[in-house]
Design an enzyme around this catalytic site. Structure first.
Site: not given
Ligand code: GCU
Length: 577
Positions: A154, A481, A526, A546
């Site tokens: 992502d 996260e 996150w 996020k």
């Molecule tokens: C996951 C992932 C991230 C991603 C996040 C999201 O946990 O580790 O790289 O950006 O979810 O969906 O925002």
């Protein structure tokens, strides 16, 4: 791997600036011998991703070609001359004056080539072919057609020469590597230095350690290629997040009474260990507050930008974070040096995100992950700020994942037995990976991807799950996260998904759960900032929202919440630096 530095014996030139560049959509550069130079080109900034520097072809992932003419510094006589790339994403081939000097696979980690016998005094022509095209064979891999570009991760697959390219000169014989391990006995700091040299029988190594009004010197005859020397610092100033004390260690190589090589590095005396369900820094339990992040900024993409690095540390200090994870790839050497200087704890992650354990690529993926962990530990092993290695982010669960990660864990442990090792997971309690890790890192989005809109229900599920995870594994847990996409300036009452109020409620309630579990040793939101992703139906404008700060680093309401929770409710945090 000693980062290039300047002193009487070592020199470097930074080749950053404007290079010639051209796309190669028909992949004809090799066939047309662009390796010896190409005339049709446009200027490009190095270091930086190529994707957003132009008005067109943002999503063209390669191949593309760079070239640069440079002269060898005339005073670099009788030196070993090396060219070093800090990070090129993803595949690179390098020619000097028409001769192939090397190829490398994988972004975010340095590689270098000895060009002593290829460089000429006058015009040297450096040509680099870079290919960022996605593939299931690569790590990180290509994904299913759910987004564009088709990543199995992502974040946007930025391509190009992302960190400084340094031309450097070192003595033809001298120092090859230095490894530092520190320990503490009461008030004494123990510094074990392992020095690798060329075969220099009869020569000497002089160590000097300076700091806080103290100077220690130590001399040892070189009889092996690796010398192990232990320094004891009485009443040492230890390294930690509040007082990141650093000593200056200088290693001189002396042959026939003349210094022939010298290298200086910063040393932080600290210990890190897992004991029961706690993480101990210098024997005291430490709690991680901070973020998963990205190296990401408009126009420059994944490129190295000193001012943004400084800004991000300033924001993390303002908000009261004491740590971060280098999600989902190693960050620049300069970012790591500043973590040492400013007292941040870092979970250092290899670029292994989106691993599928697909049978026809698993062997290649293990080779690449092994290469990455070797390159990462070689690069970052002397940073006091690095407290943990992360072998992957969100690998898919599979029967194969156990043996895959056991092999990788053993490799990392063999290279460095001084730090805990983790795998950042999104899978359930039964996942094999949890049995291997020293610390459990879990990414959880109840209240977002599951139980959307219902934070209370989400937190009940989270609370039960972490209890059962701890019950089963009895290891410390980091919520590595958690977060909610938030459109800056979007408000709602009651809090609704995508509003700033929802992000505040989501983060606040997750942190209440974290604080209610004695075995949870860290809360990493996150993300620090919004960041660029591929296009897809869940990523408006190809952005992950996020962040608690926007992509240009402006605070959302959640930033003020975290500052209250982290900075002012934990008065022990250090203040401005
Ligand atoms: C996951 C992932 C991230 C991603 C996040 C999201 O946990 O580790 O790289 O950006 O979810 O969906 O925002």
């Amino acid at each position: 791997m000693l980062y290039p530095q300047r002193n009487k014996y070592r020199h470097f030139v930074d080749l950053s600036g404007f290079w010639d560049f051209r796309f190669d959509p028909d992949d004809k550069g090799i066939g047309e011998n662009w390796t010896t130079g190409f005339n049709i080109s446009r200027p490009i900034a190095v270091p930086a991703s190529w994707n957003d520097q132009f008005a067109d072809d943002r999503d063209f992932l390669g191949p593309a070609w760079y070239q640069l003419k440079f002269k060898k510094p005339s005073d670099w006589k009788k030196k070993k001359i090396i060219i070093r790339f800090g990070s090129v994403n993803y595949l690179s081939e390098v020619w000097l004056n028409g001769e192939l000097v090397g190829q490398h696979e994988g972004g975010h980690l340095p590689f270098e080539y000895d060009i002593s016998n290829k460089i000429v005094l006058e015009d040297n022509l450096l040509v680099v072919r870079v290919d960022g095209r996605l593939s299931e064979e690569h790590v990180p891999p290509k994904g299913r057609p759910m987004n564009y570009p088709q990543t199995n991760f992502d974040f946007y697959p930025f391509c190009g020469i992302h960190r400084p390219v340094l031309l450097y000169a070192i003595p033809t014989e001298g120092l090859r590597d230095i490894t530092v391990r520190t320990s503490i006995i009461e008030t004494t700091g123990i510094i074990k230095v392992s020095i690798e040299t060329d075969s220099l029988k009869g020569a000497y190594v002089n160590l000097s350690l300076k700091g806080f009004g103290k100077e220690l010197n130590y001399t040892s005859k070189i009889d092996e290629k690796i010398q192990k020397i232990t320094l004891e610092v009485k009443n040492a100033k230890f390294w930690n997040t509040e007082t990141p004390n650093l000593y200056d260690l200088t290693v001189d190589i002396v042959k026939e009474d003349l210094i022939i090589d010298s290298y200086s590095l910063k040393v932080g005396v600290r210990t890190i260990e897992v004991k029961g369900d706690k993480l101990l820094l210098n024997g005291k339990s430490v709690y991680l507050t901070g973020f998963g992040r990205h190296e990401d900024f408009p126009i420059t993409g994944r490129g190295y930008i000193p001012a943004v690095i400084i800004k991000d540390y300033s924001l993390m200090n303002w908000i009261g974070a004491n740590s971060f994870r280098t999600s989902h790839y190693p960050y620049s050497e300069q970012m790591m040096d500043l973590a040492d200087r400013l007292g941040f704890l870092v979970i250092d992650e290899i670029p292994a995100v989106g691993l599928t354990f697909n049978k026809n690529v698993i062997a290649r993926h293990l080779e690449l992950c092994t290469q990455y962990i070797e390159e990462l530990i070689k690069r970052d092993k002397n940073h006091p700020s690095v407290i943990m290695w992360s072998l992957a982010n969100e690998p898919h669960s599979s029967l194969k994942s156990g043996e895959f990660f056991k092999a990788l864990y053993d490799k990392a442990r063999k290279l460095d037995n001084s730090r805990p090792i983790t795998i950042v997971n999104m899978m359930g309690v039964r996942d094999k990976a949890f049995e291997i890790c020293d610390v459990l890192c879990i990414n959880r989005y109840y209240g977002w991807y599951m139980q959307p809109g219902s934070v209370n229900e989400a937190c009940e599920i989270l609370s039960k799950e972490v209890d059962s995870l701890y019950e089963k594994h009895r290891k410390p847990i980091i919520i590595s996260e958690f977060g909610a996409d938030t459109i800056p300036g979007w408000h709602s009452q009651p809090p609704e998904m995508f509003s700033e109020e929802y992000q505040v409620e989501f983060i606040k309630k997750y942190i209440e759960i974290c604080r209610s579990k004695p075995y949870i040793i860290g809360e990493h939101v996150w993300n620090l900032c919004d960041f660029k992703t591929s296009q897809g139906i869940t990523r408006m404008g190809g952005i992950n929202y996020k962040g608690v700060f926007t992509r240009d680093r402006r605070p959302k309401m959640a930033a003020h919440l975290l500052r209250k929770l982290w900075k002012f409710q934990n008065p022990k945090f250090k203040y401005s630096y």
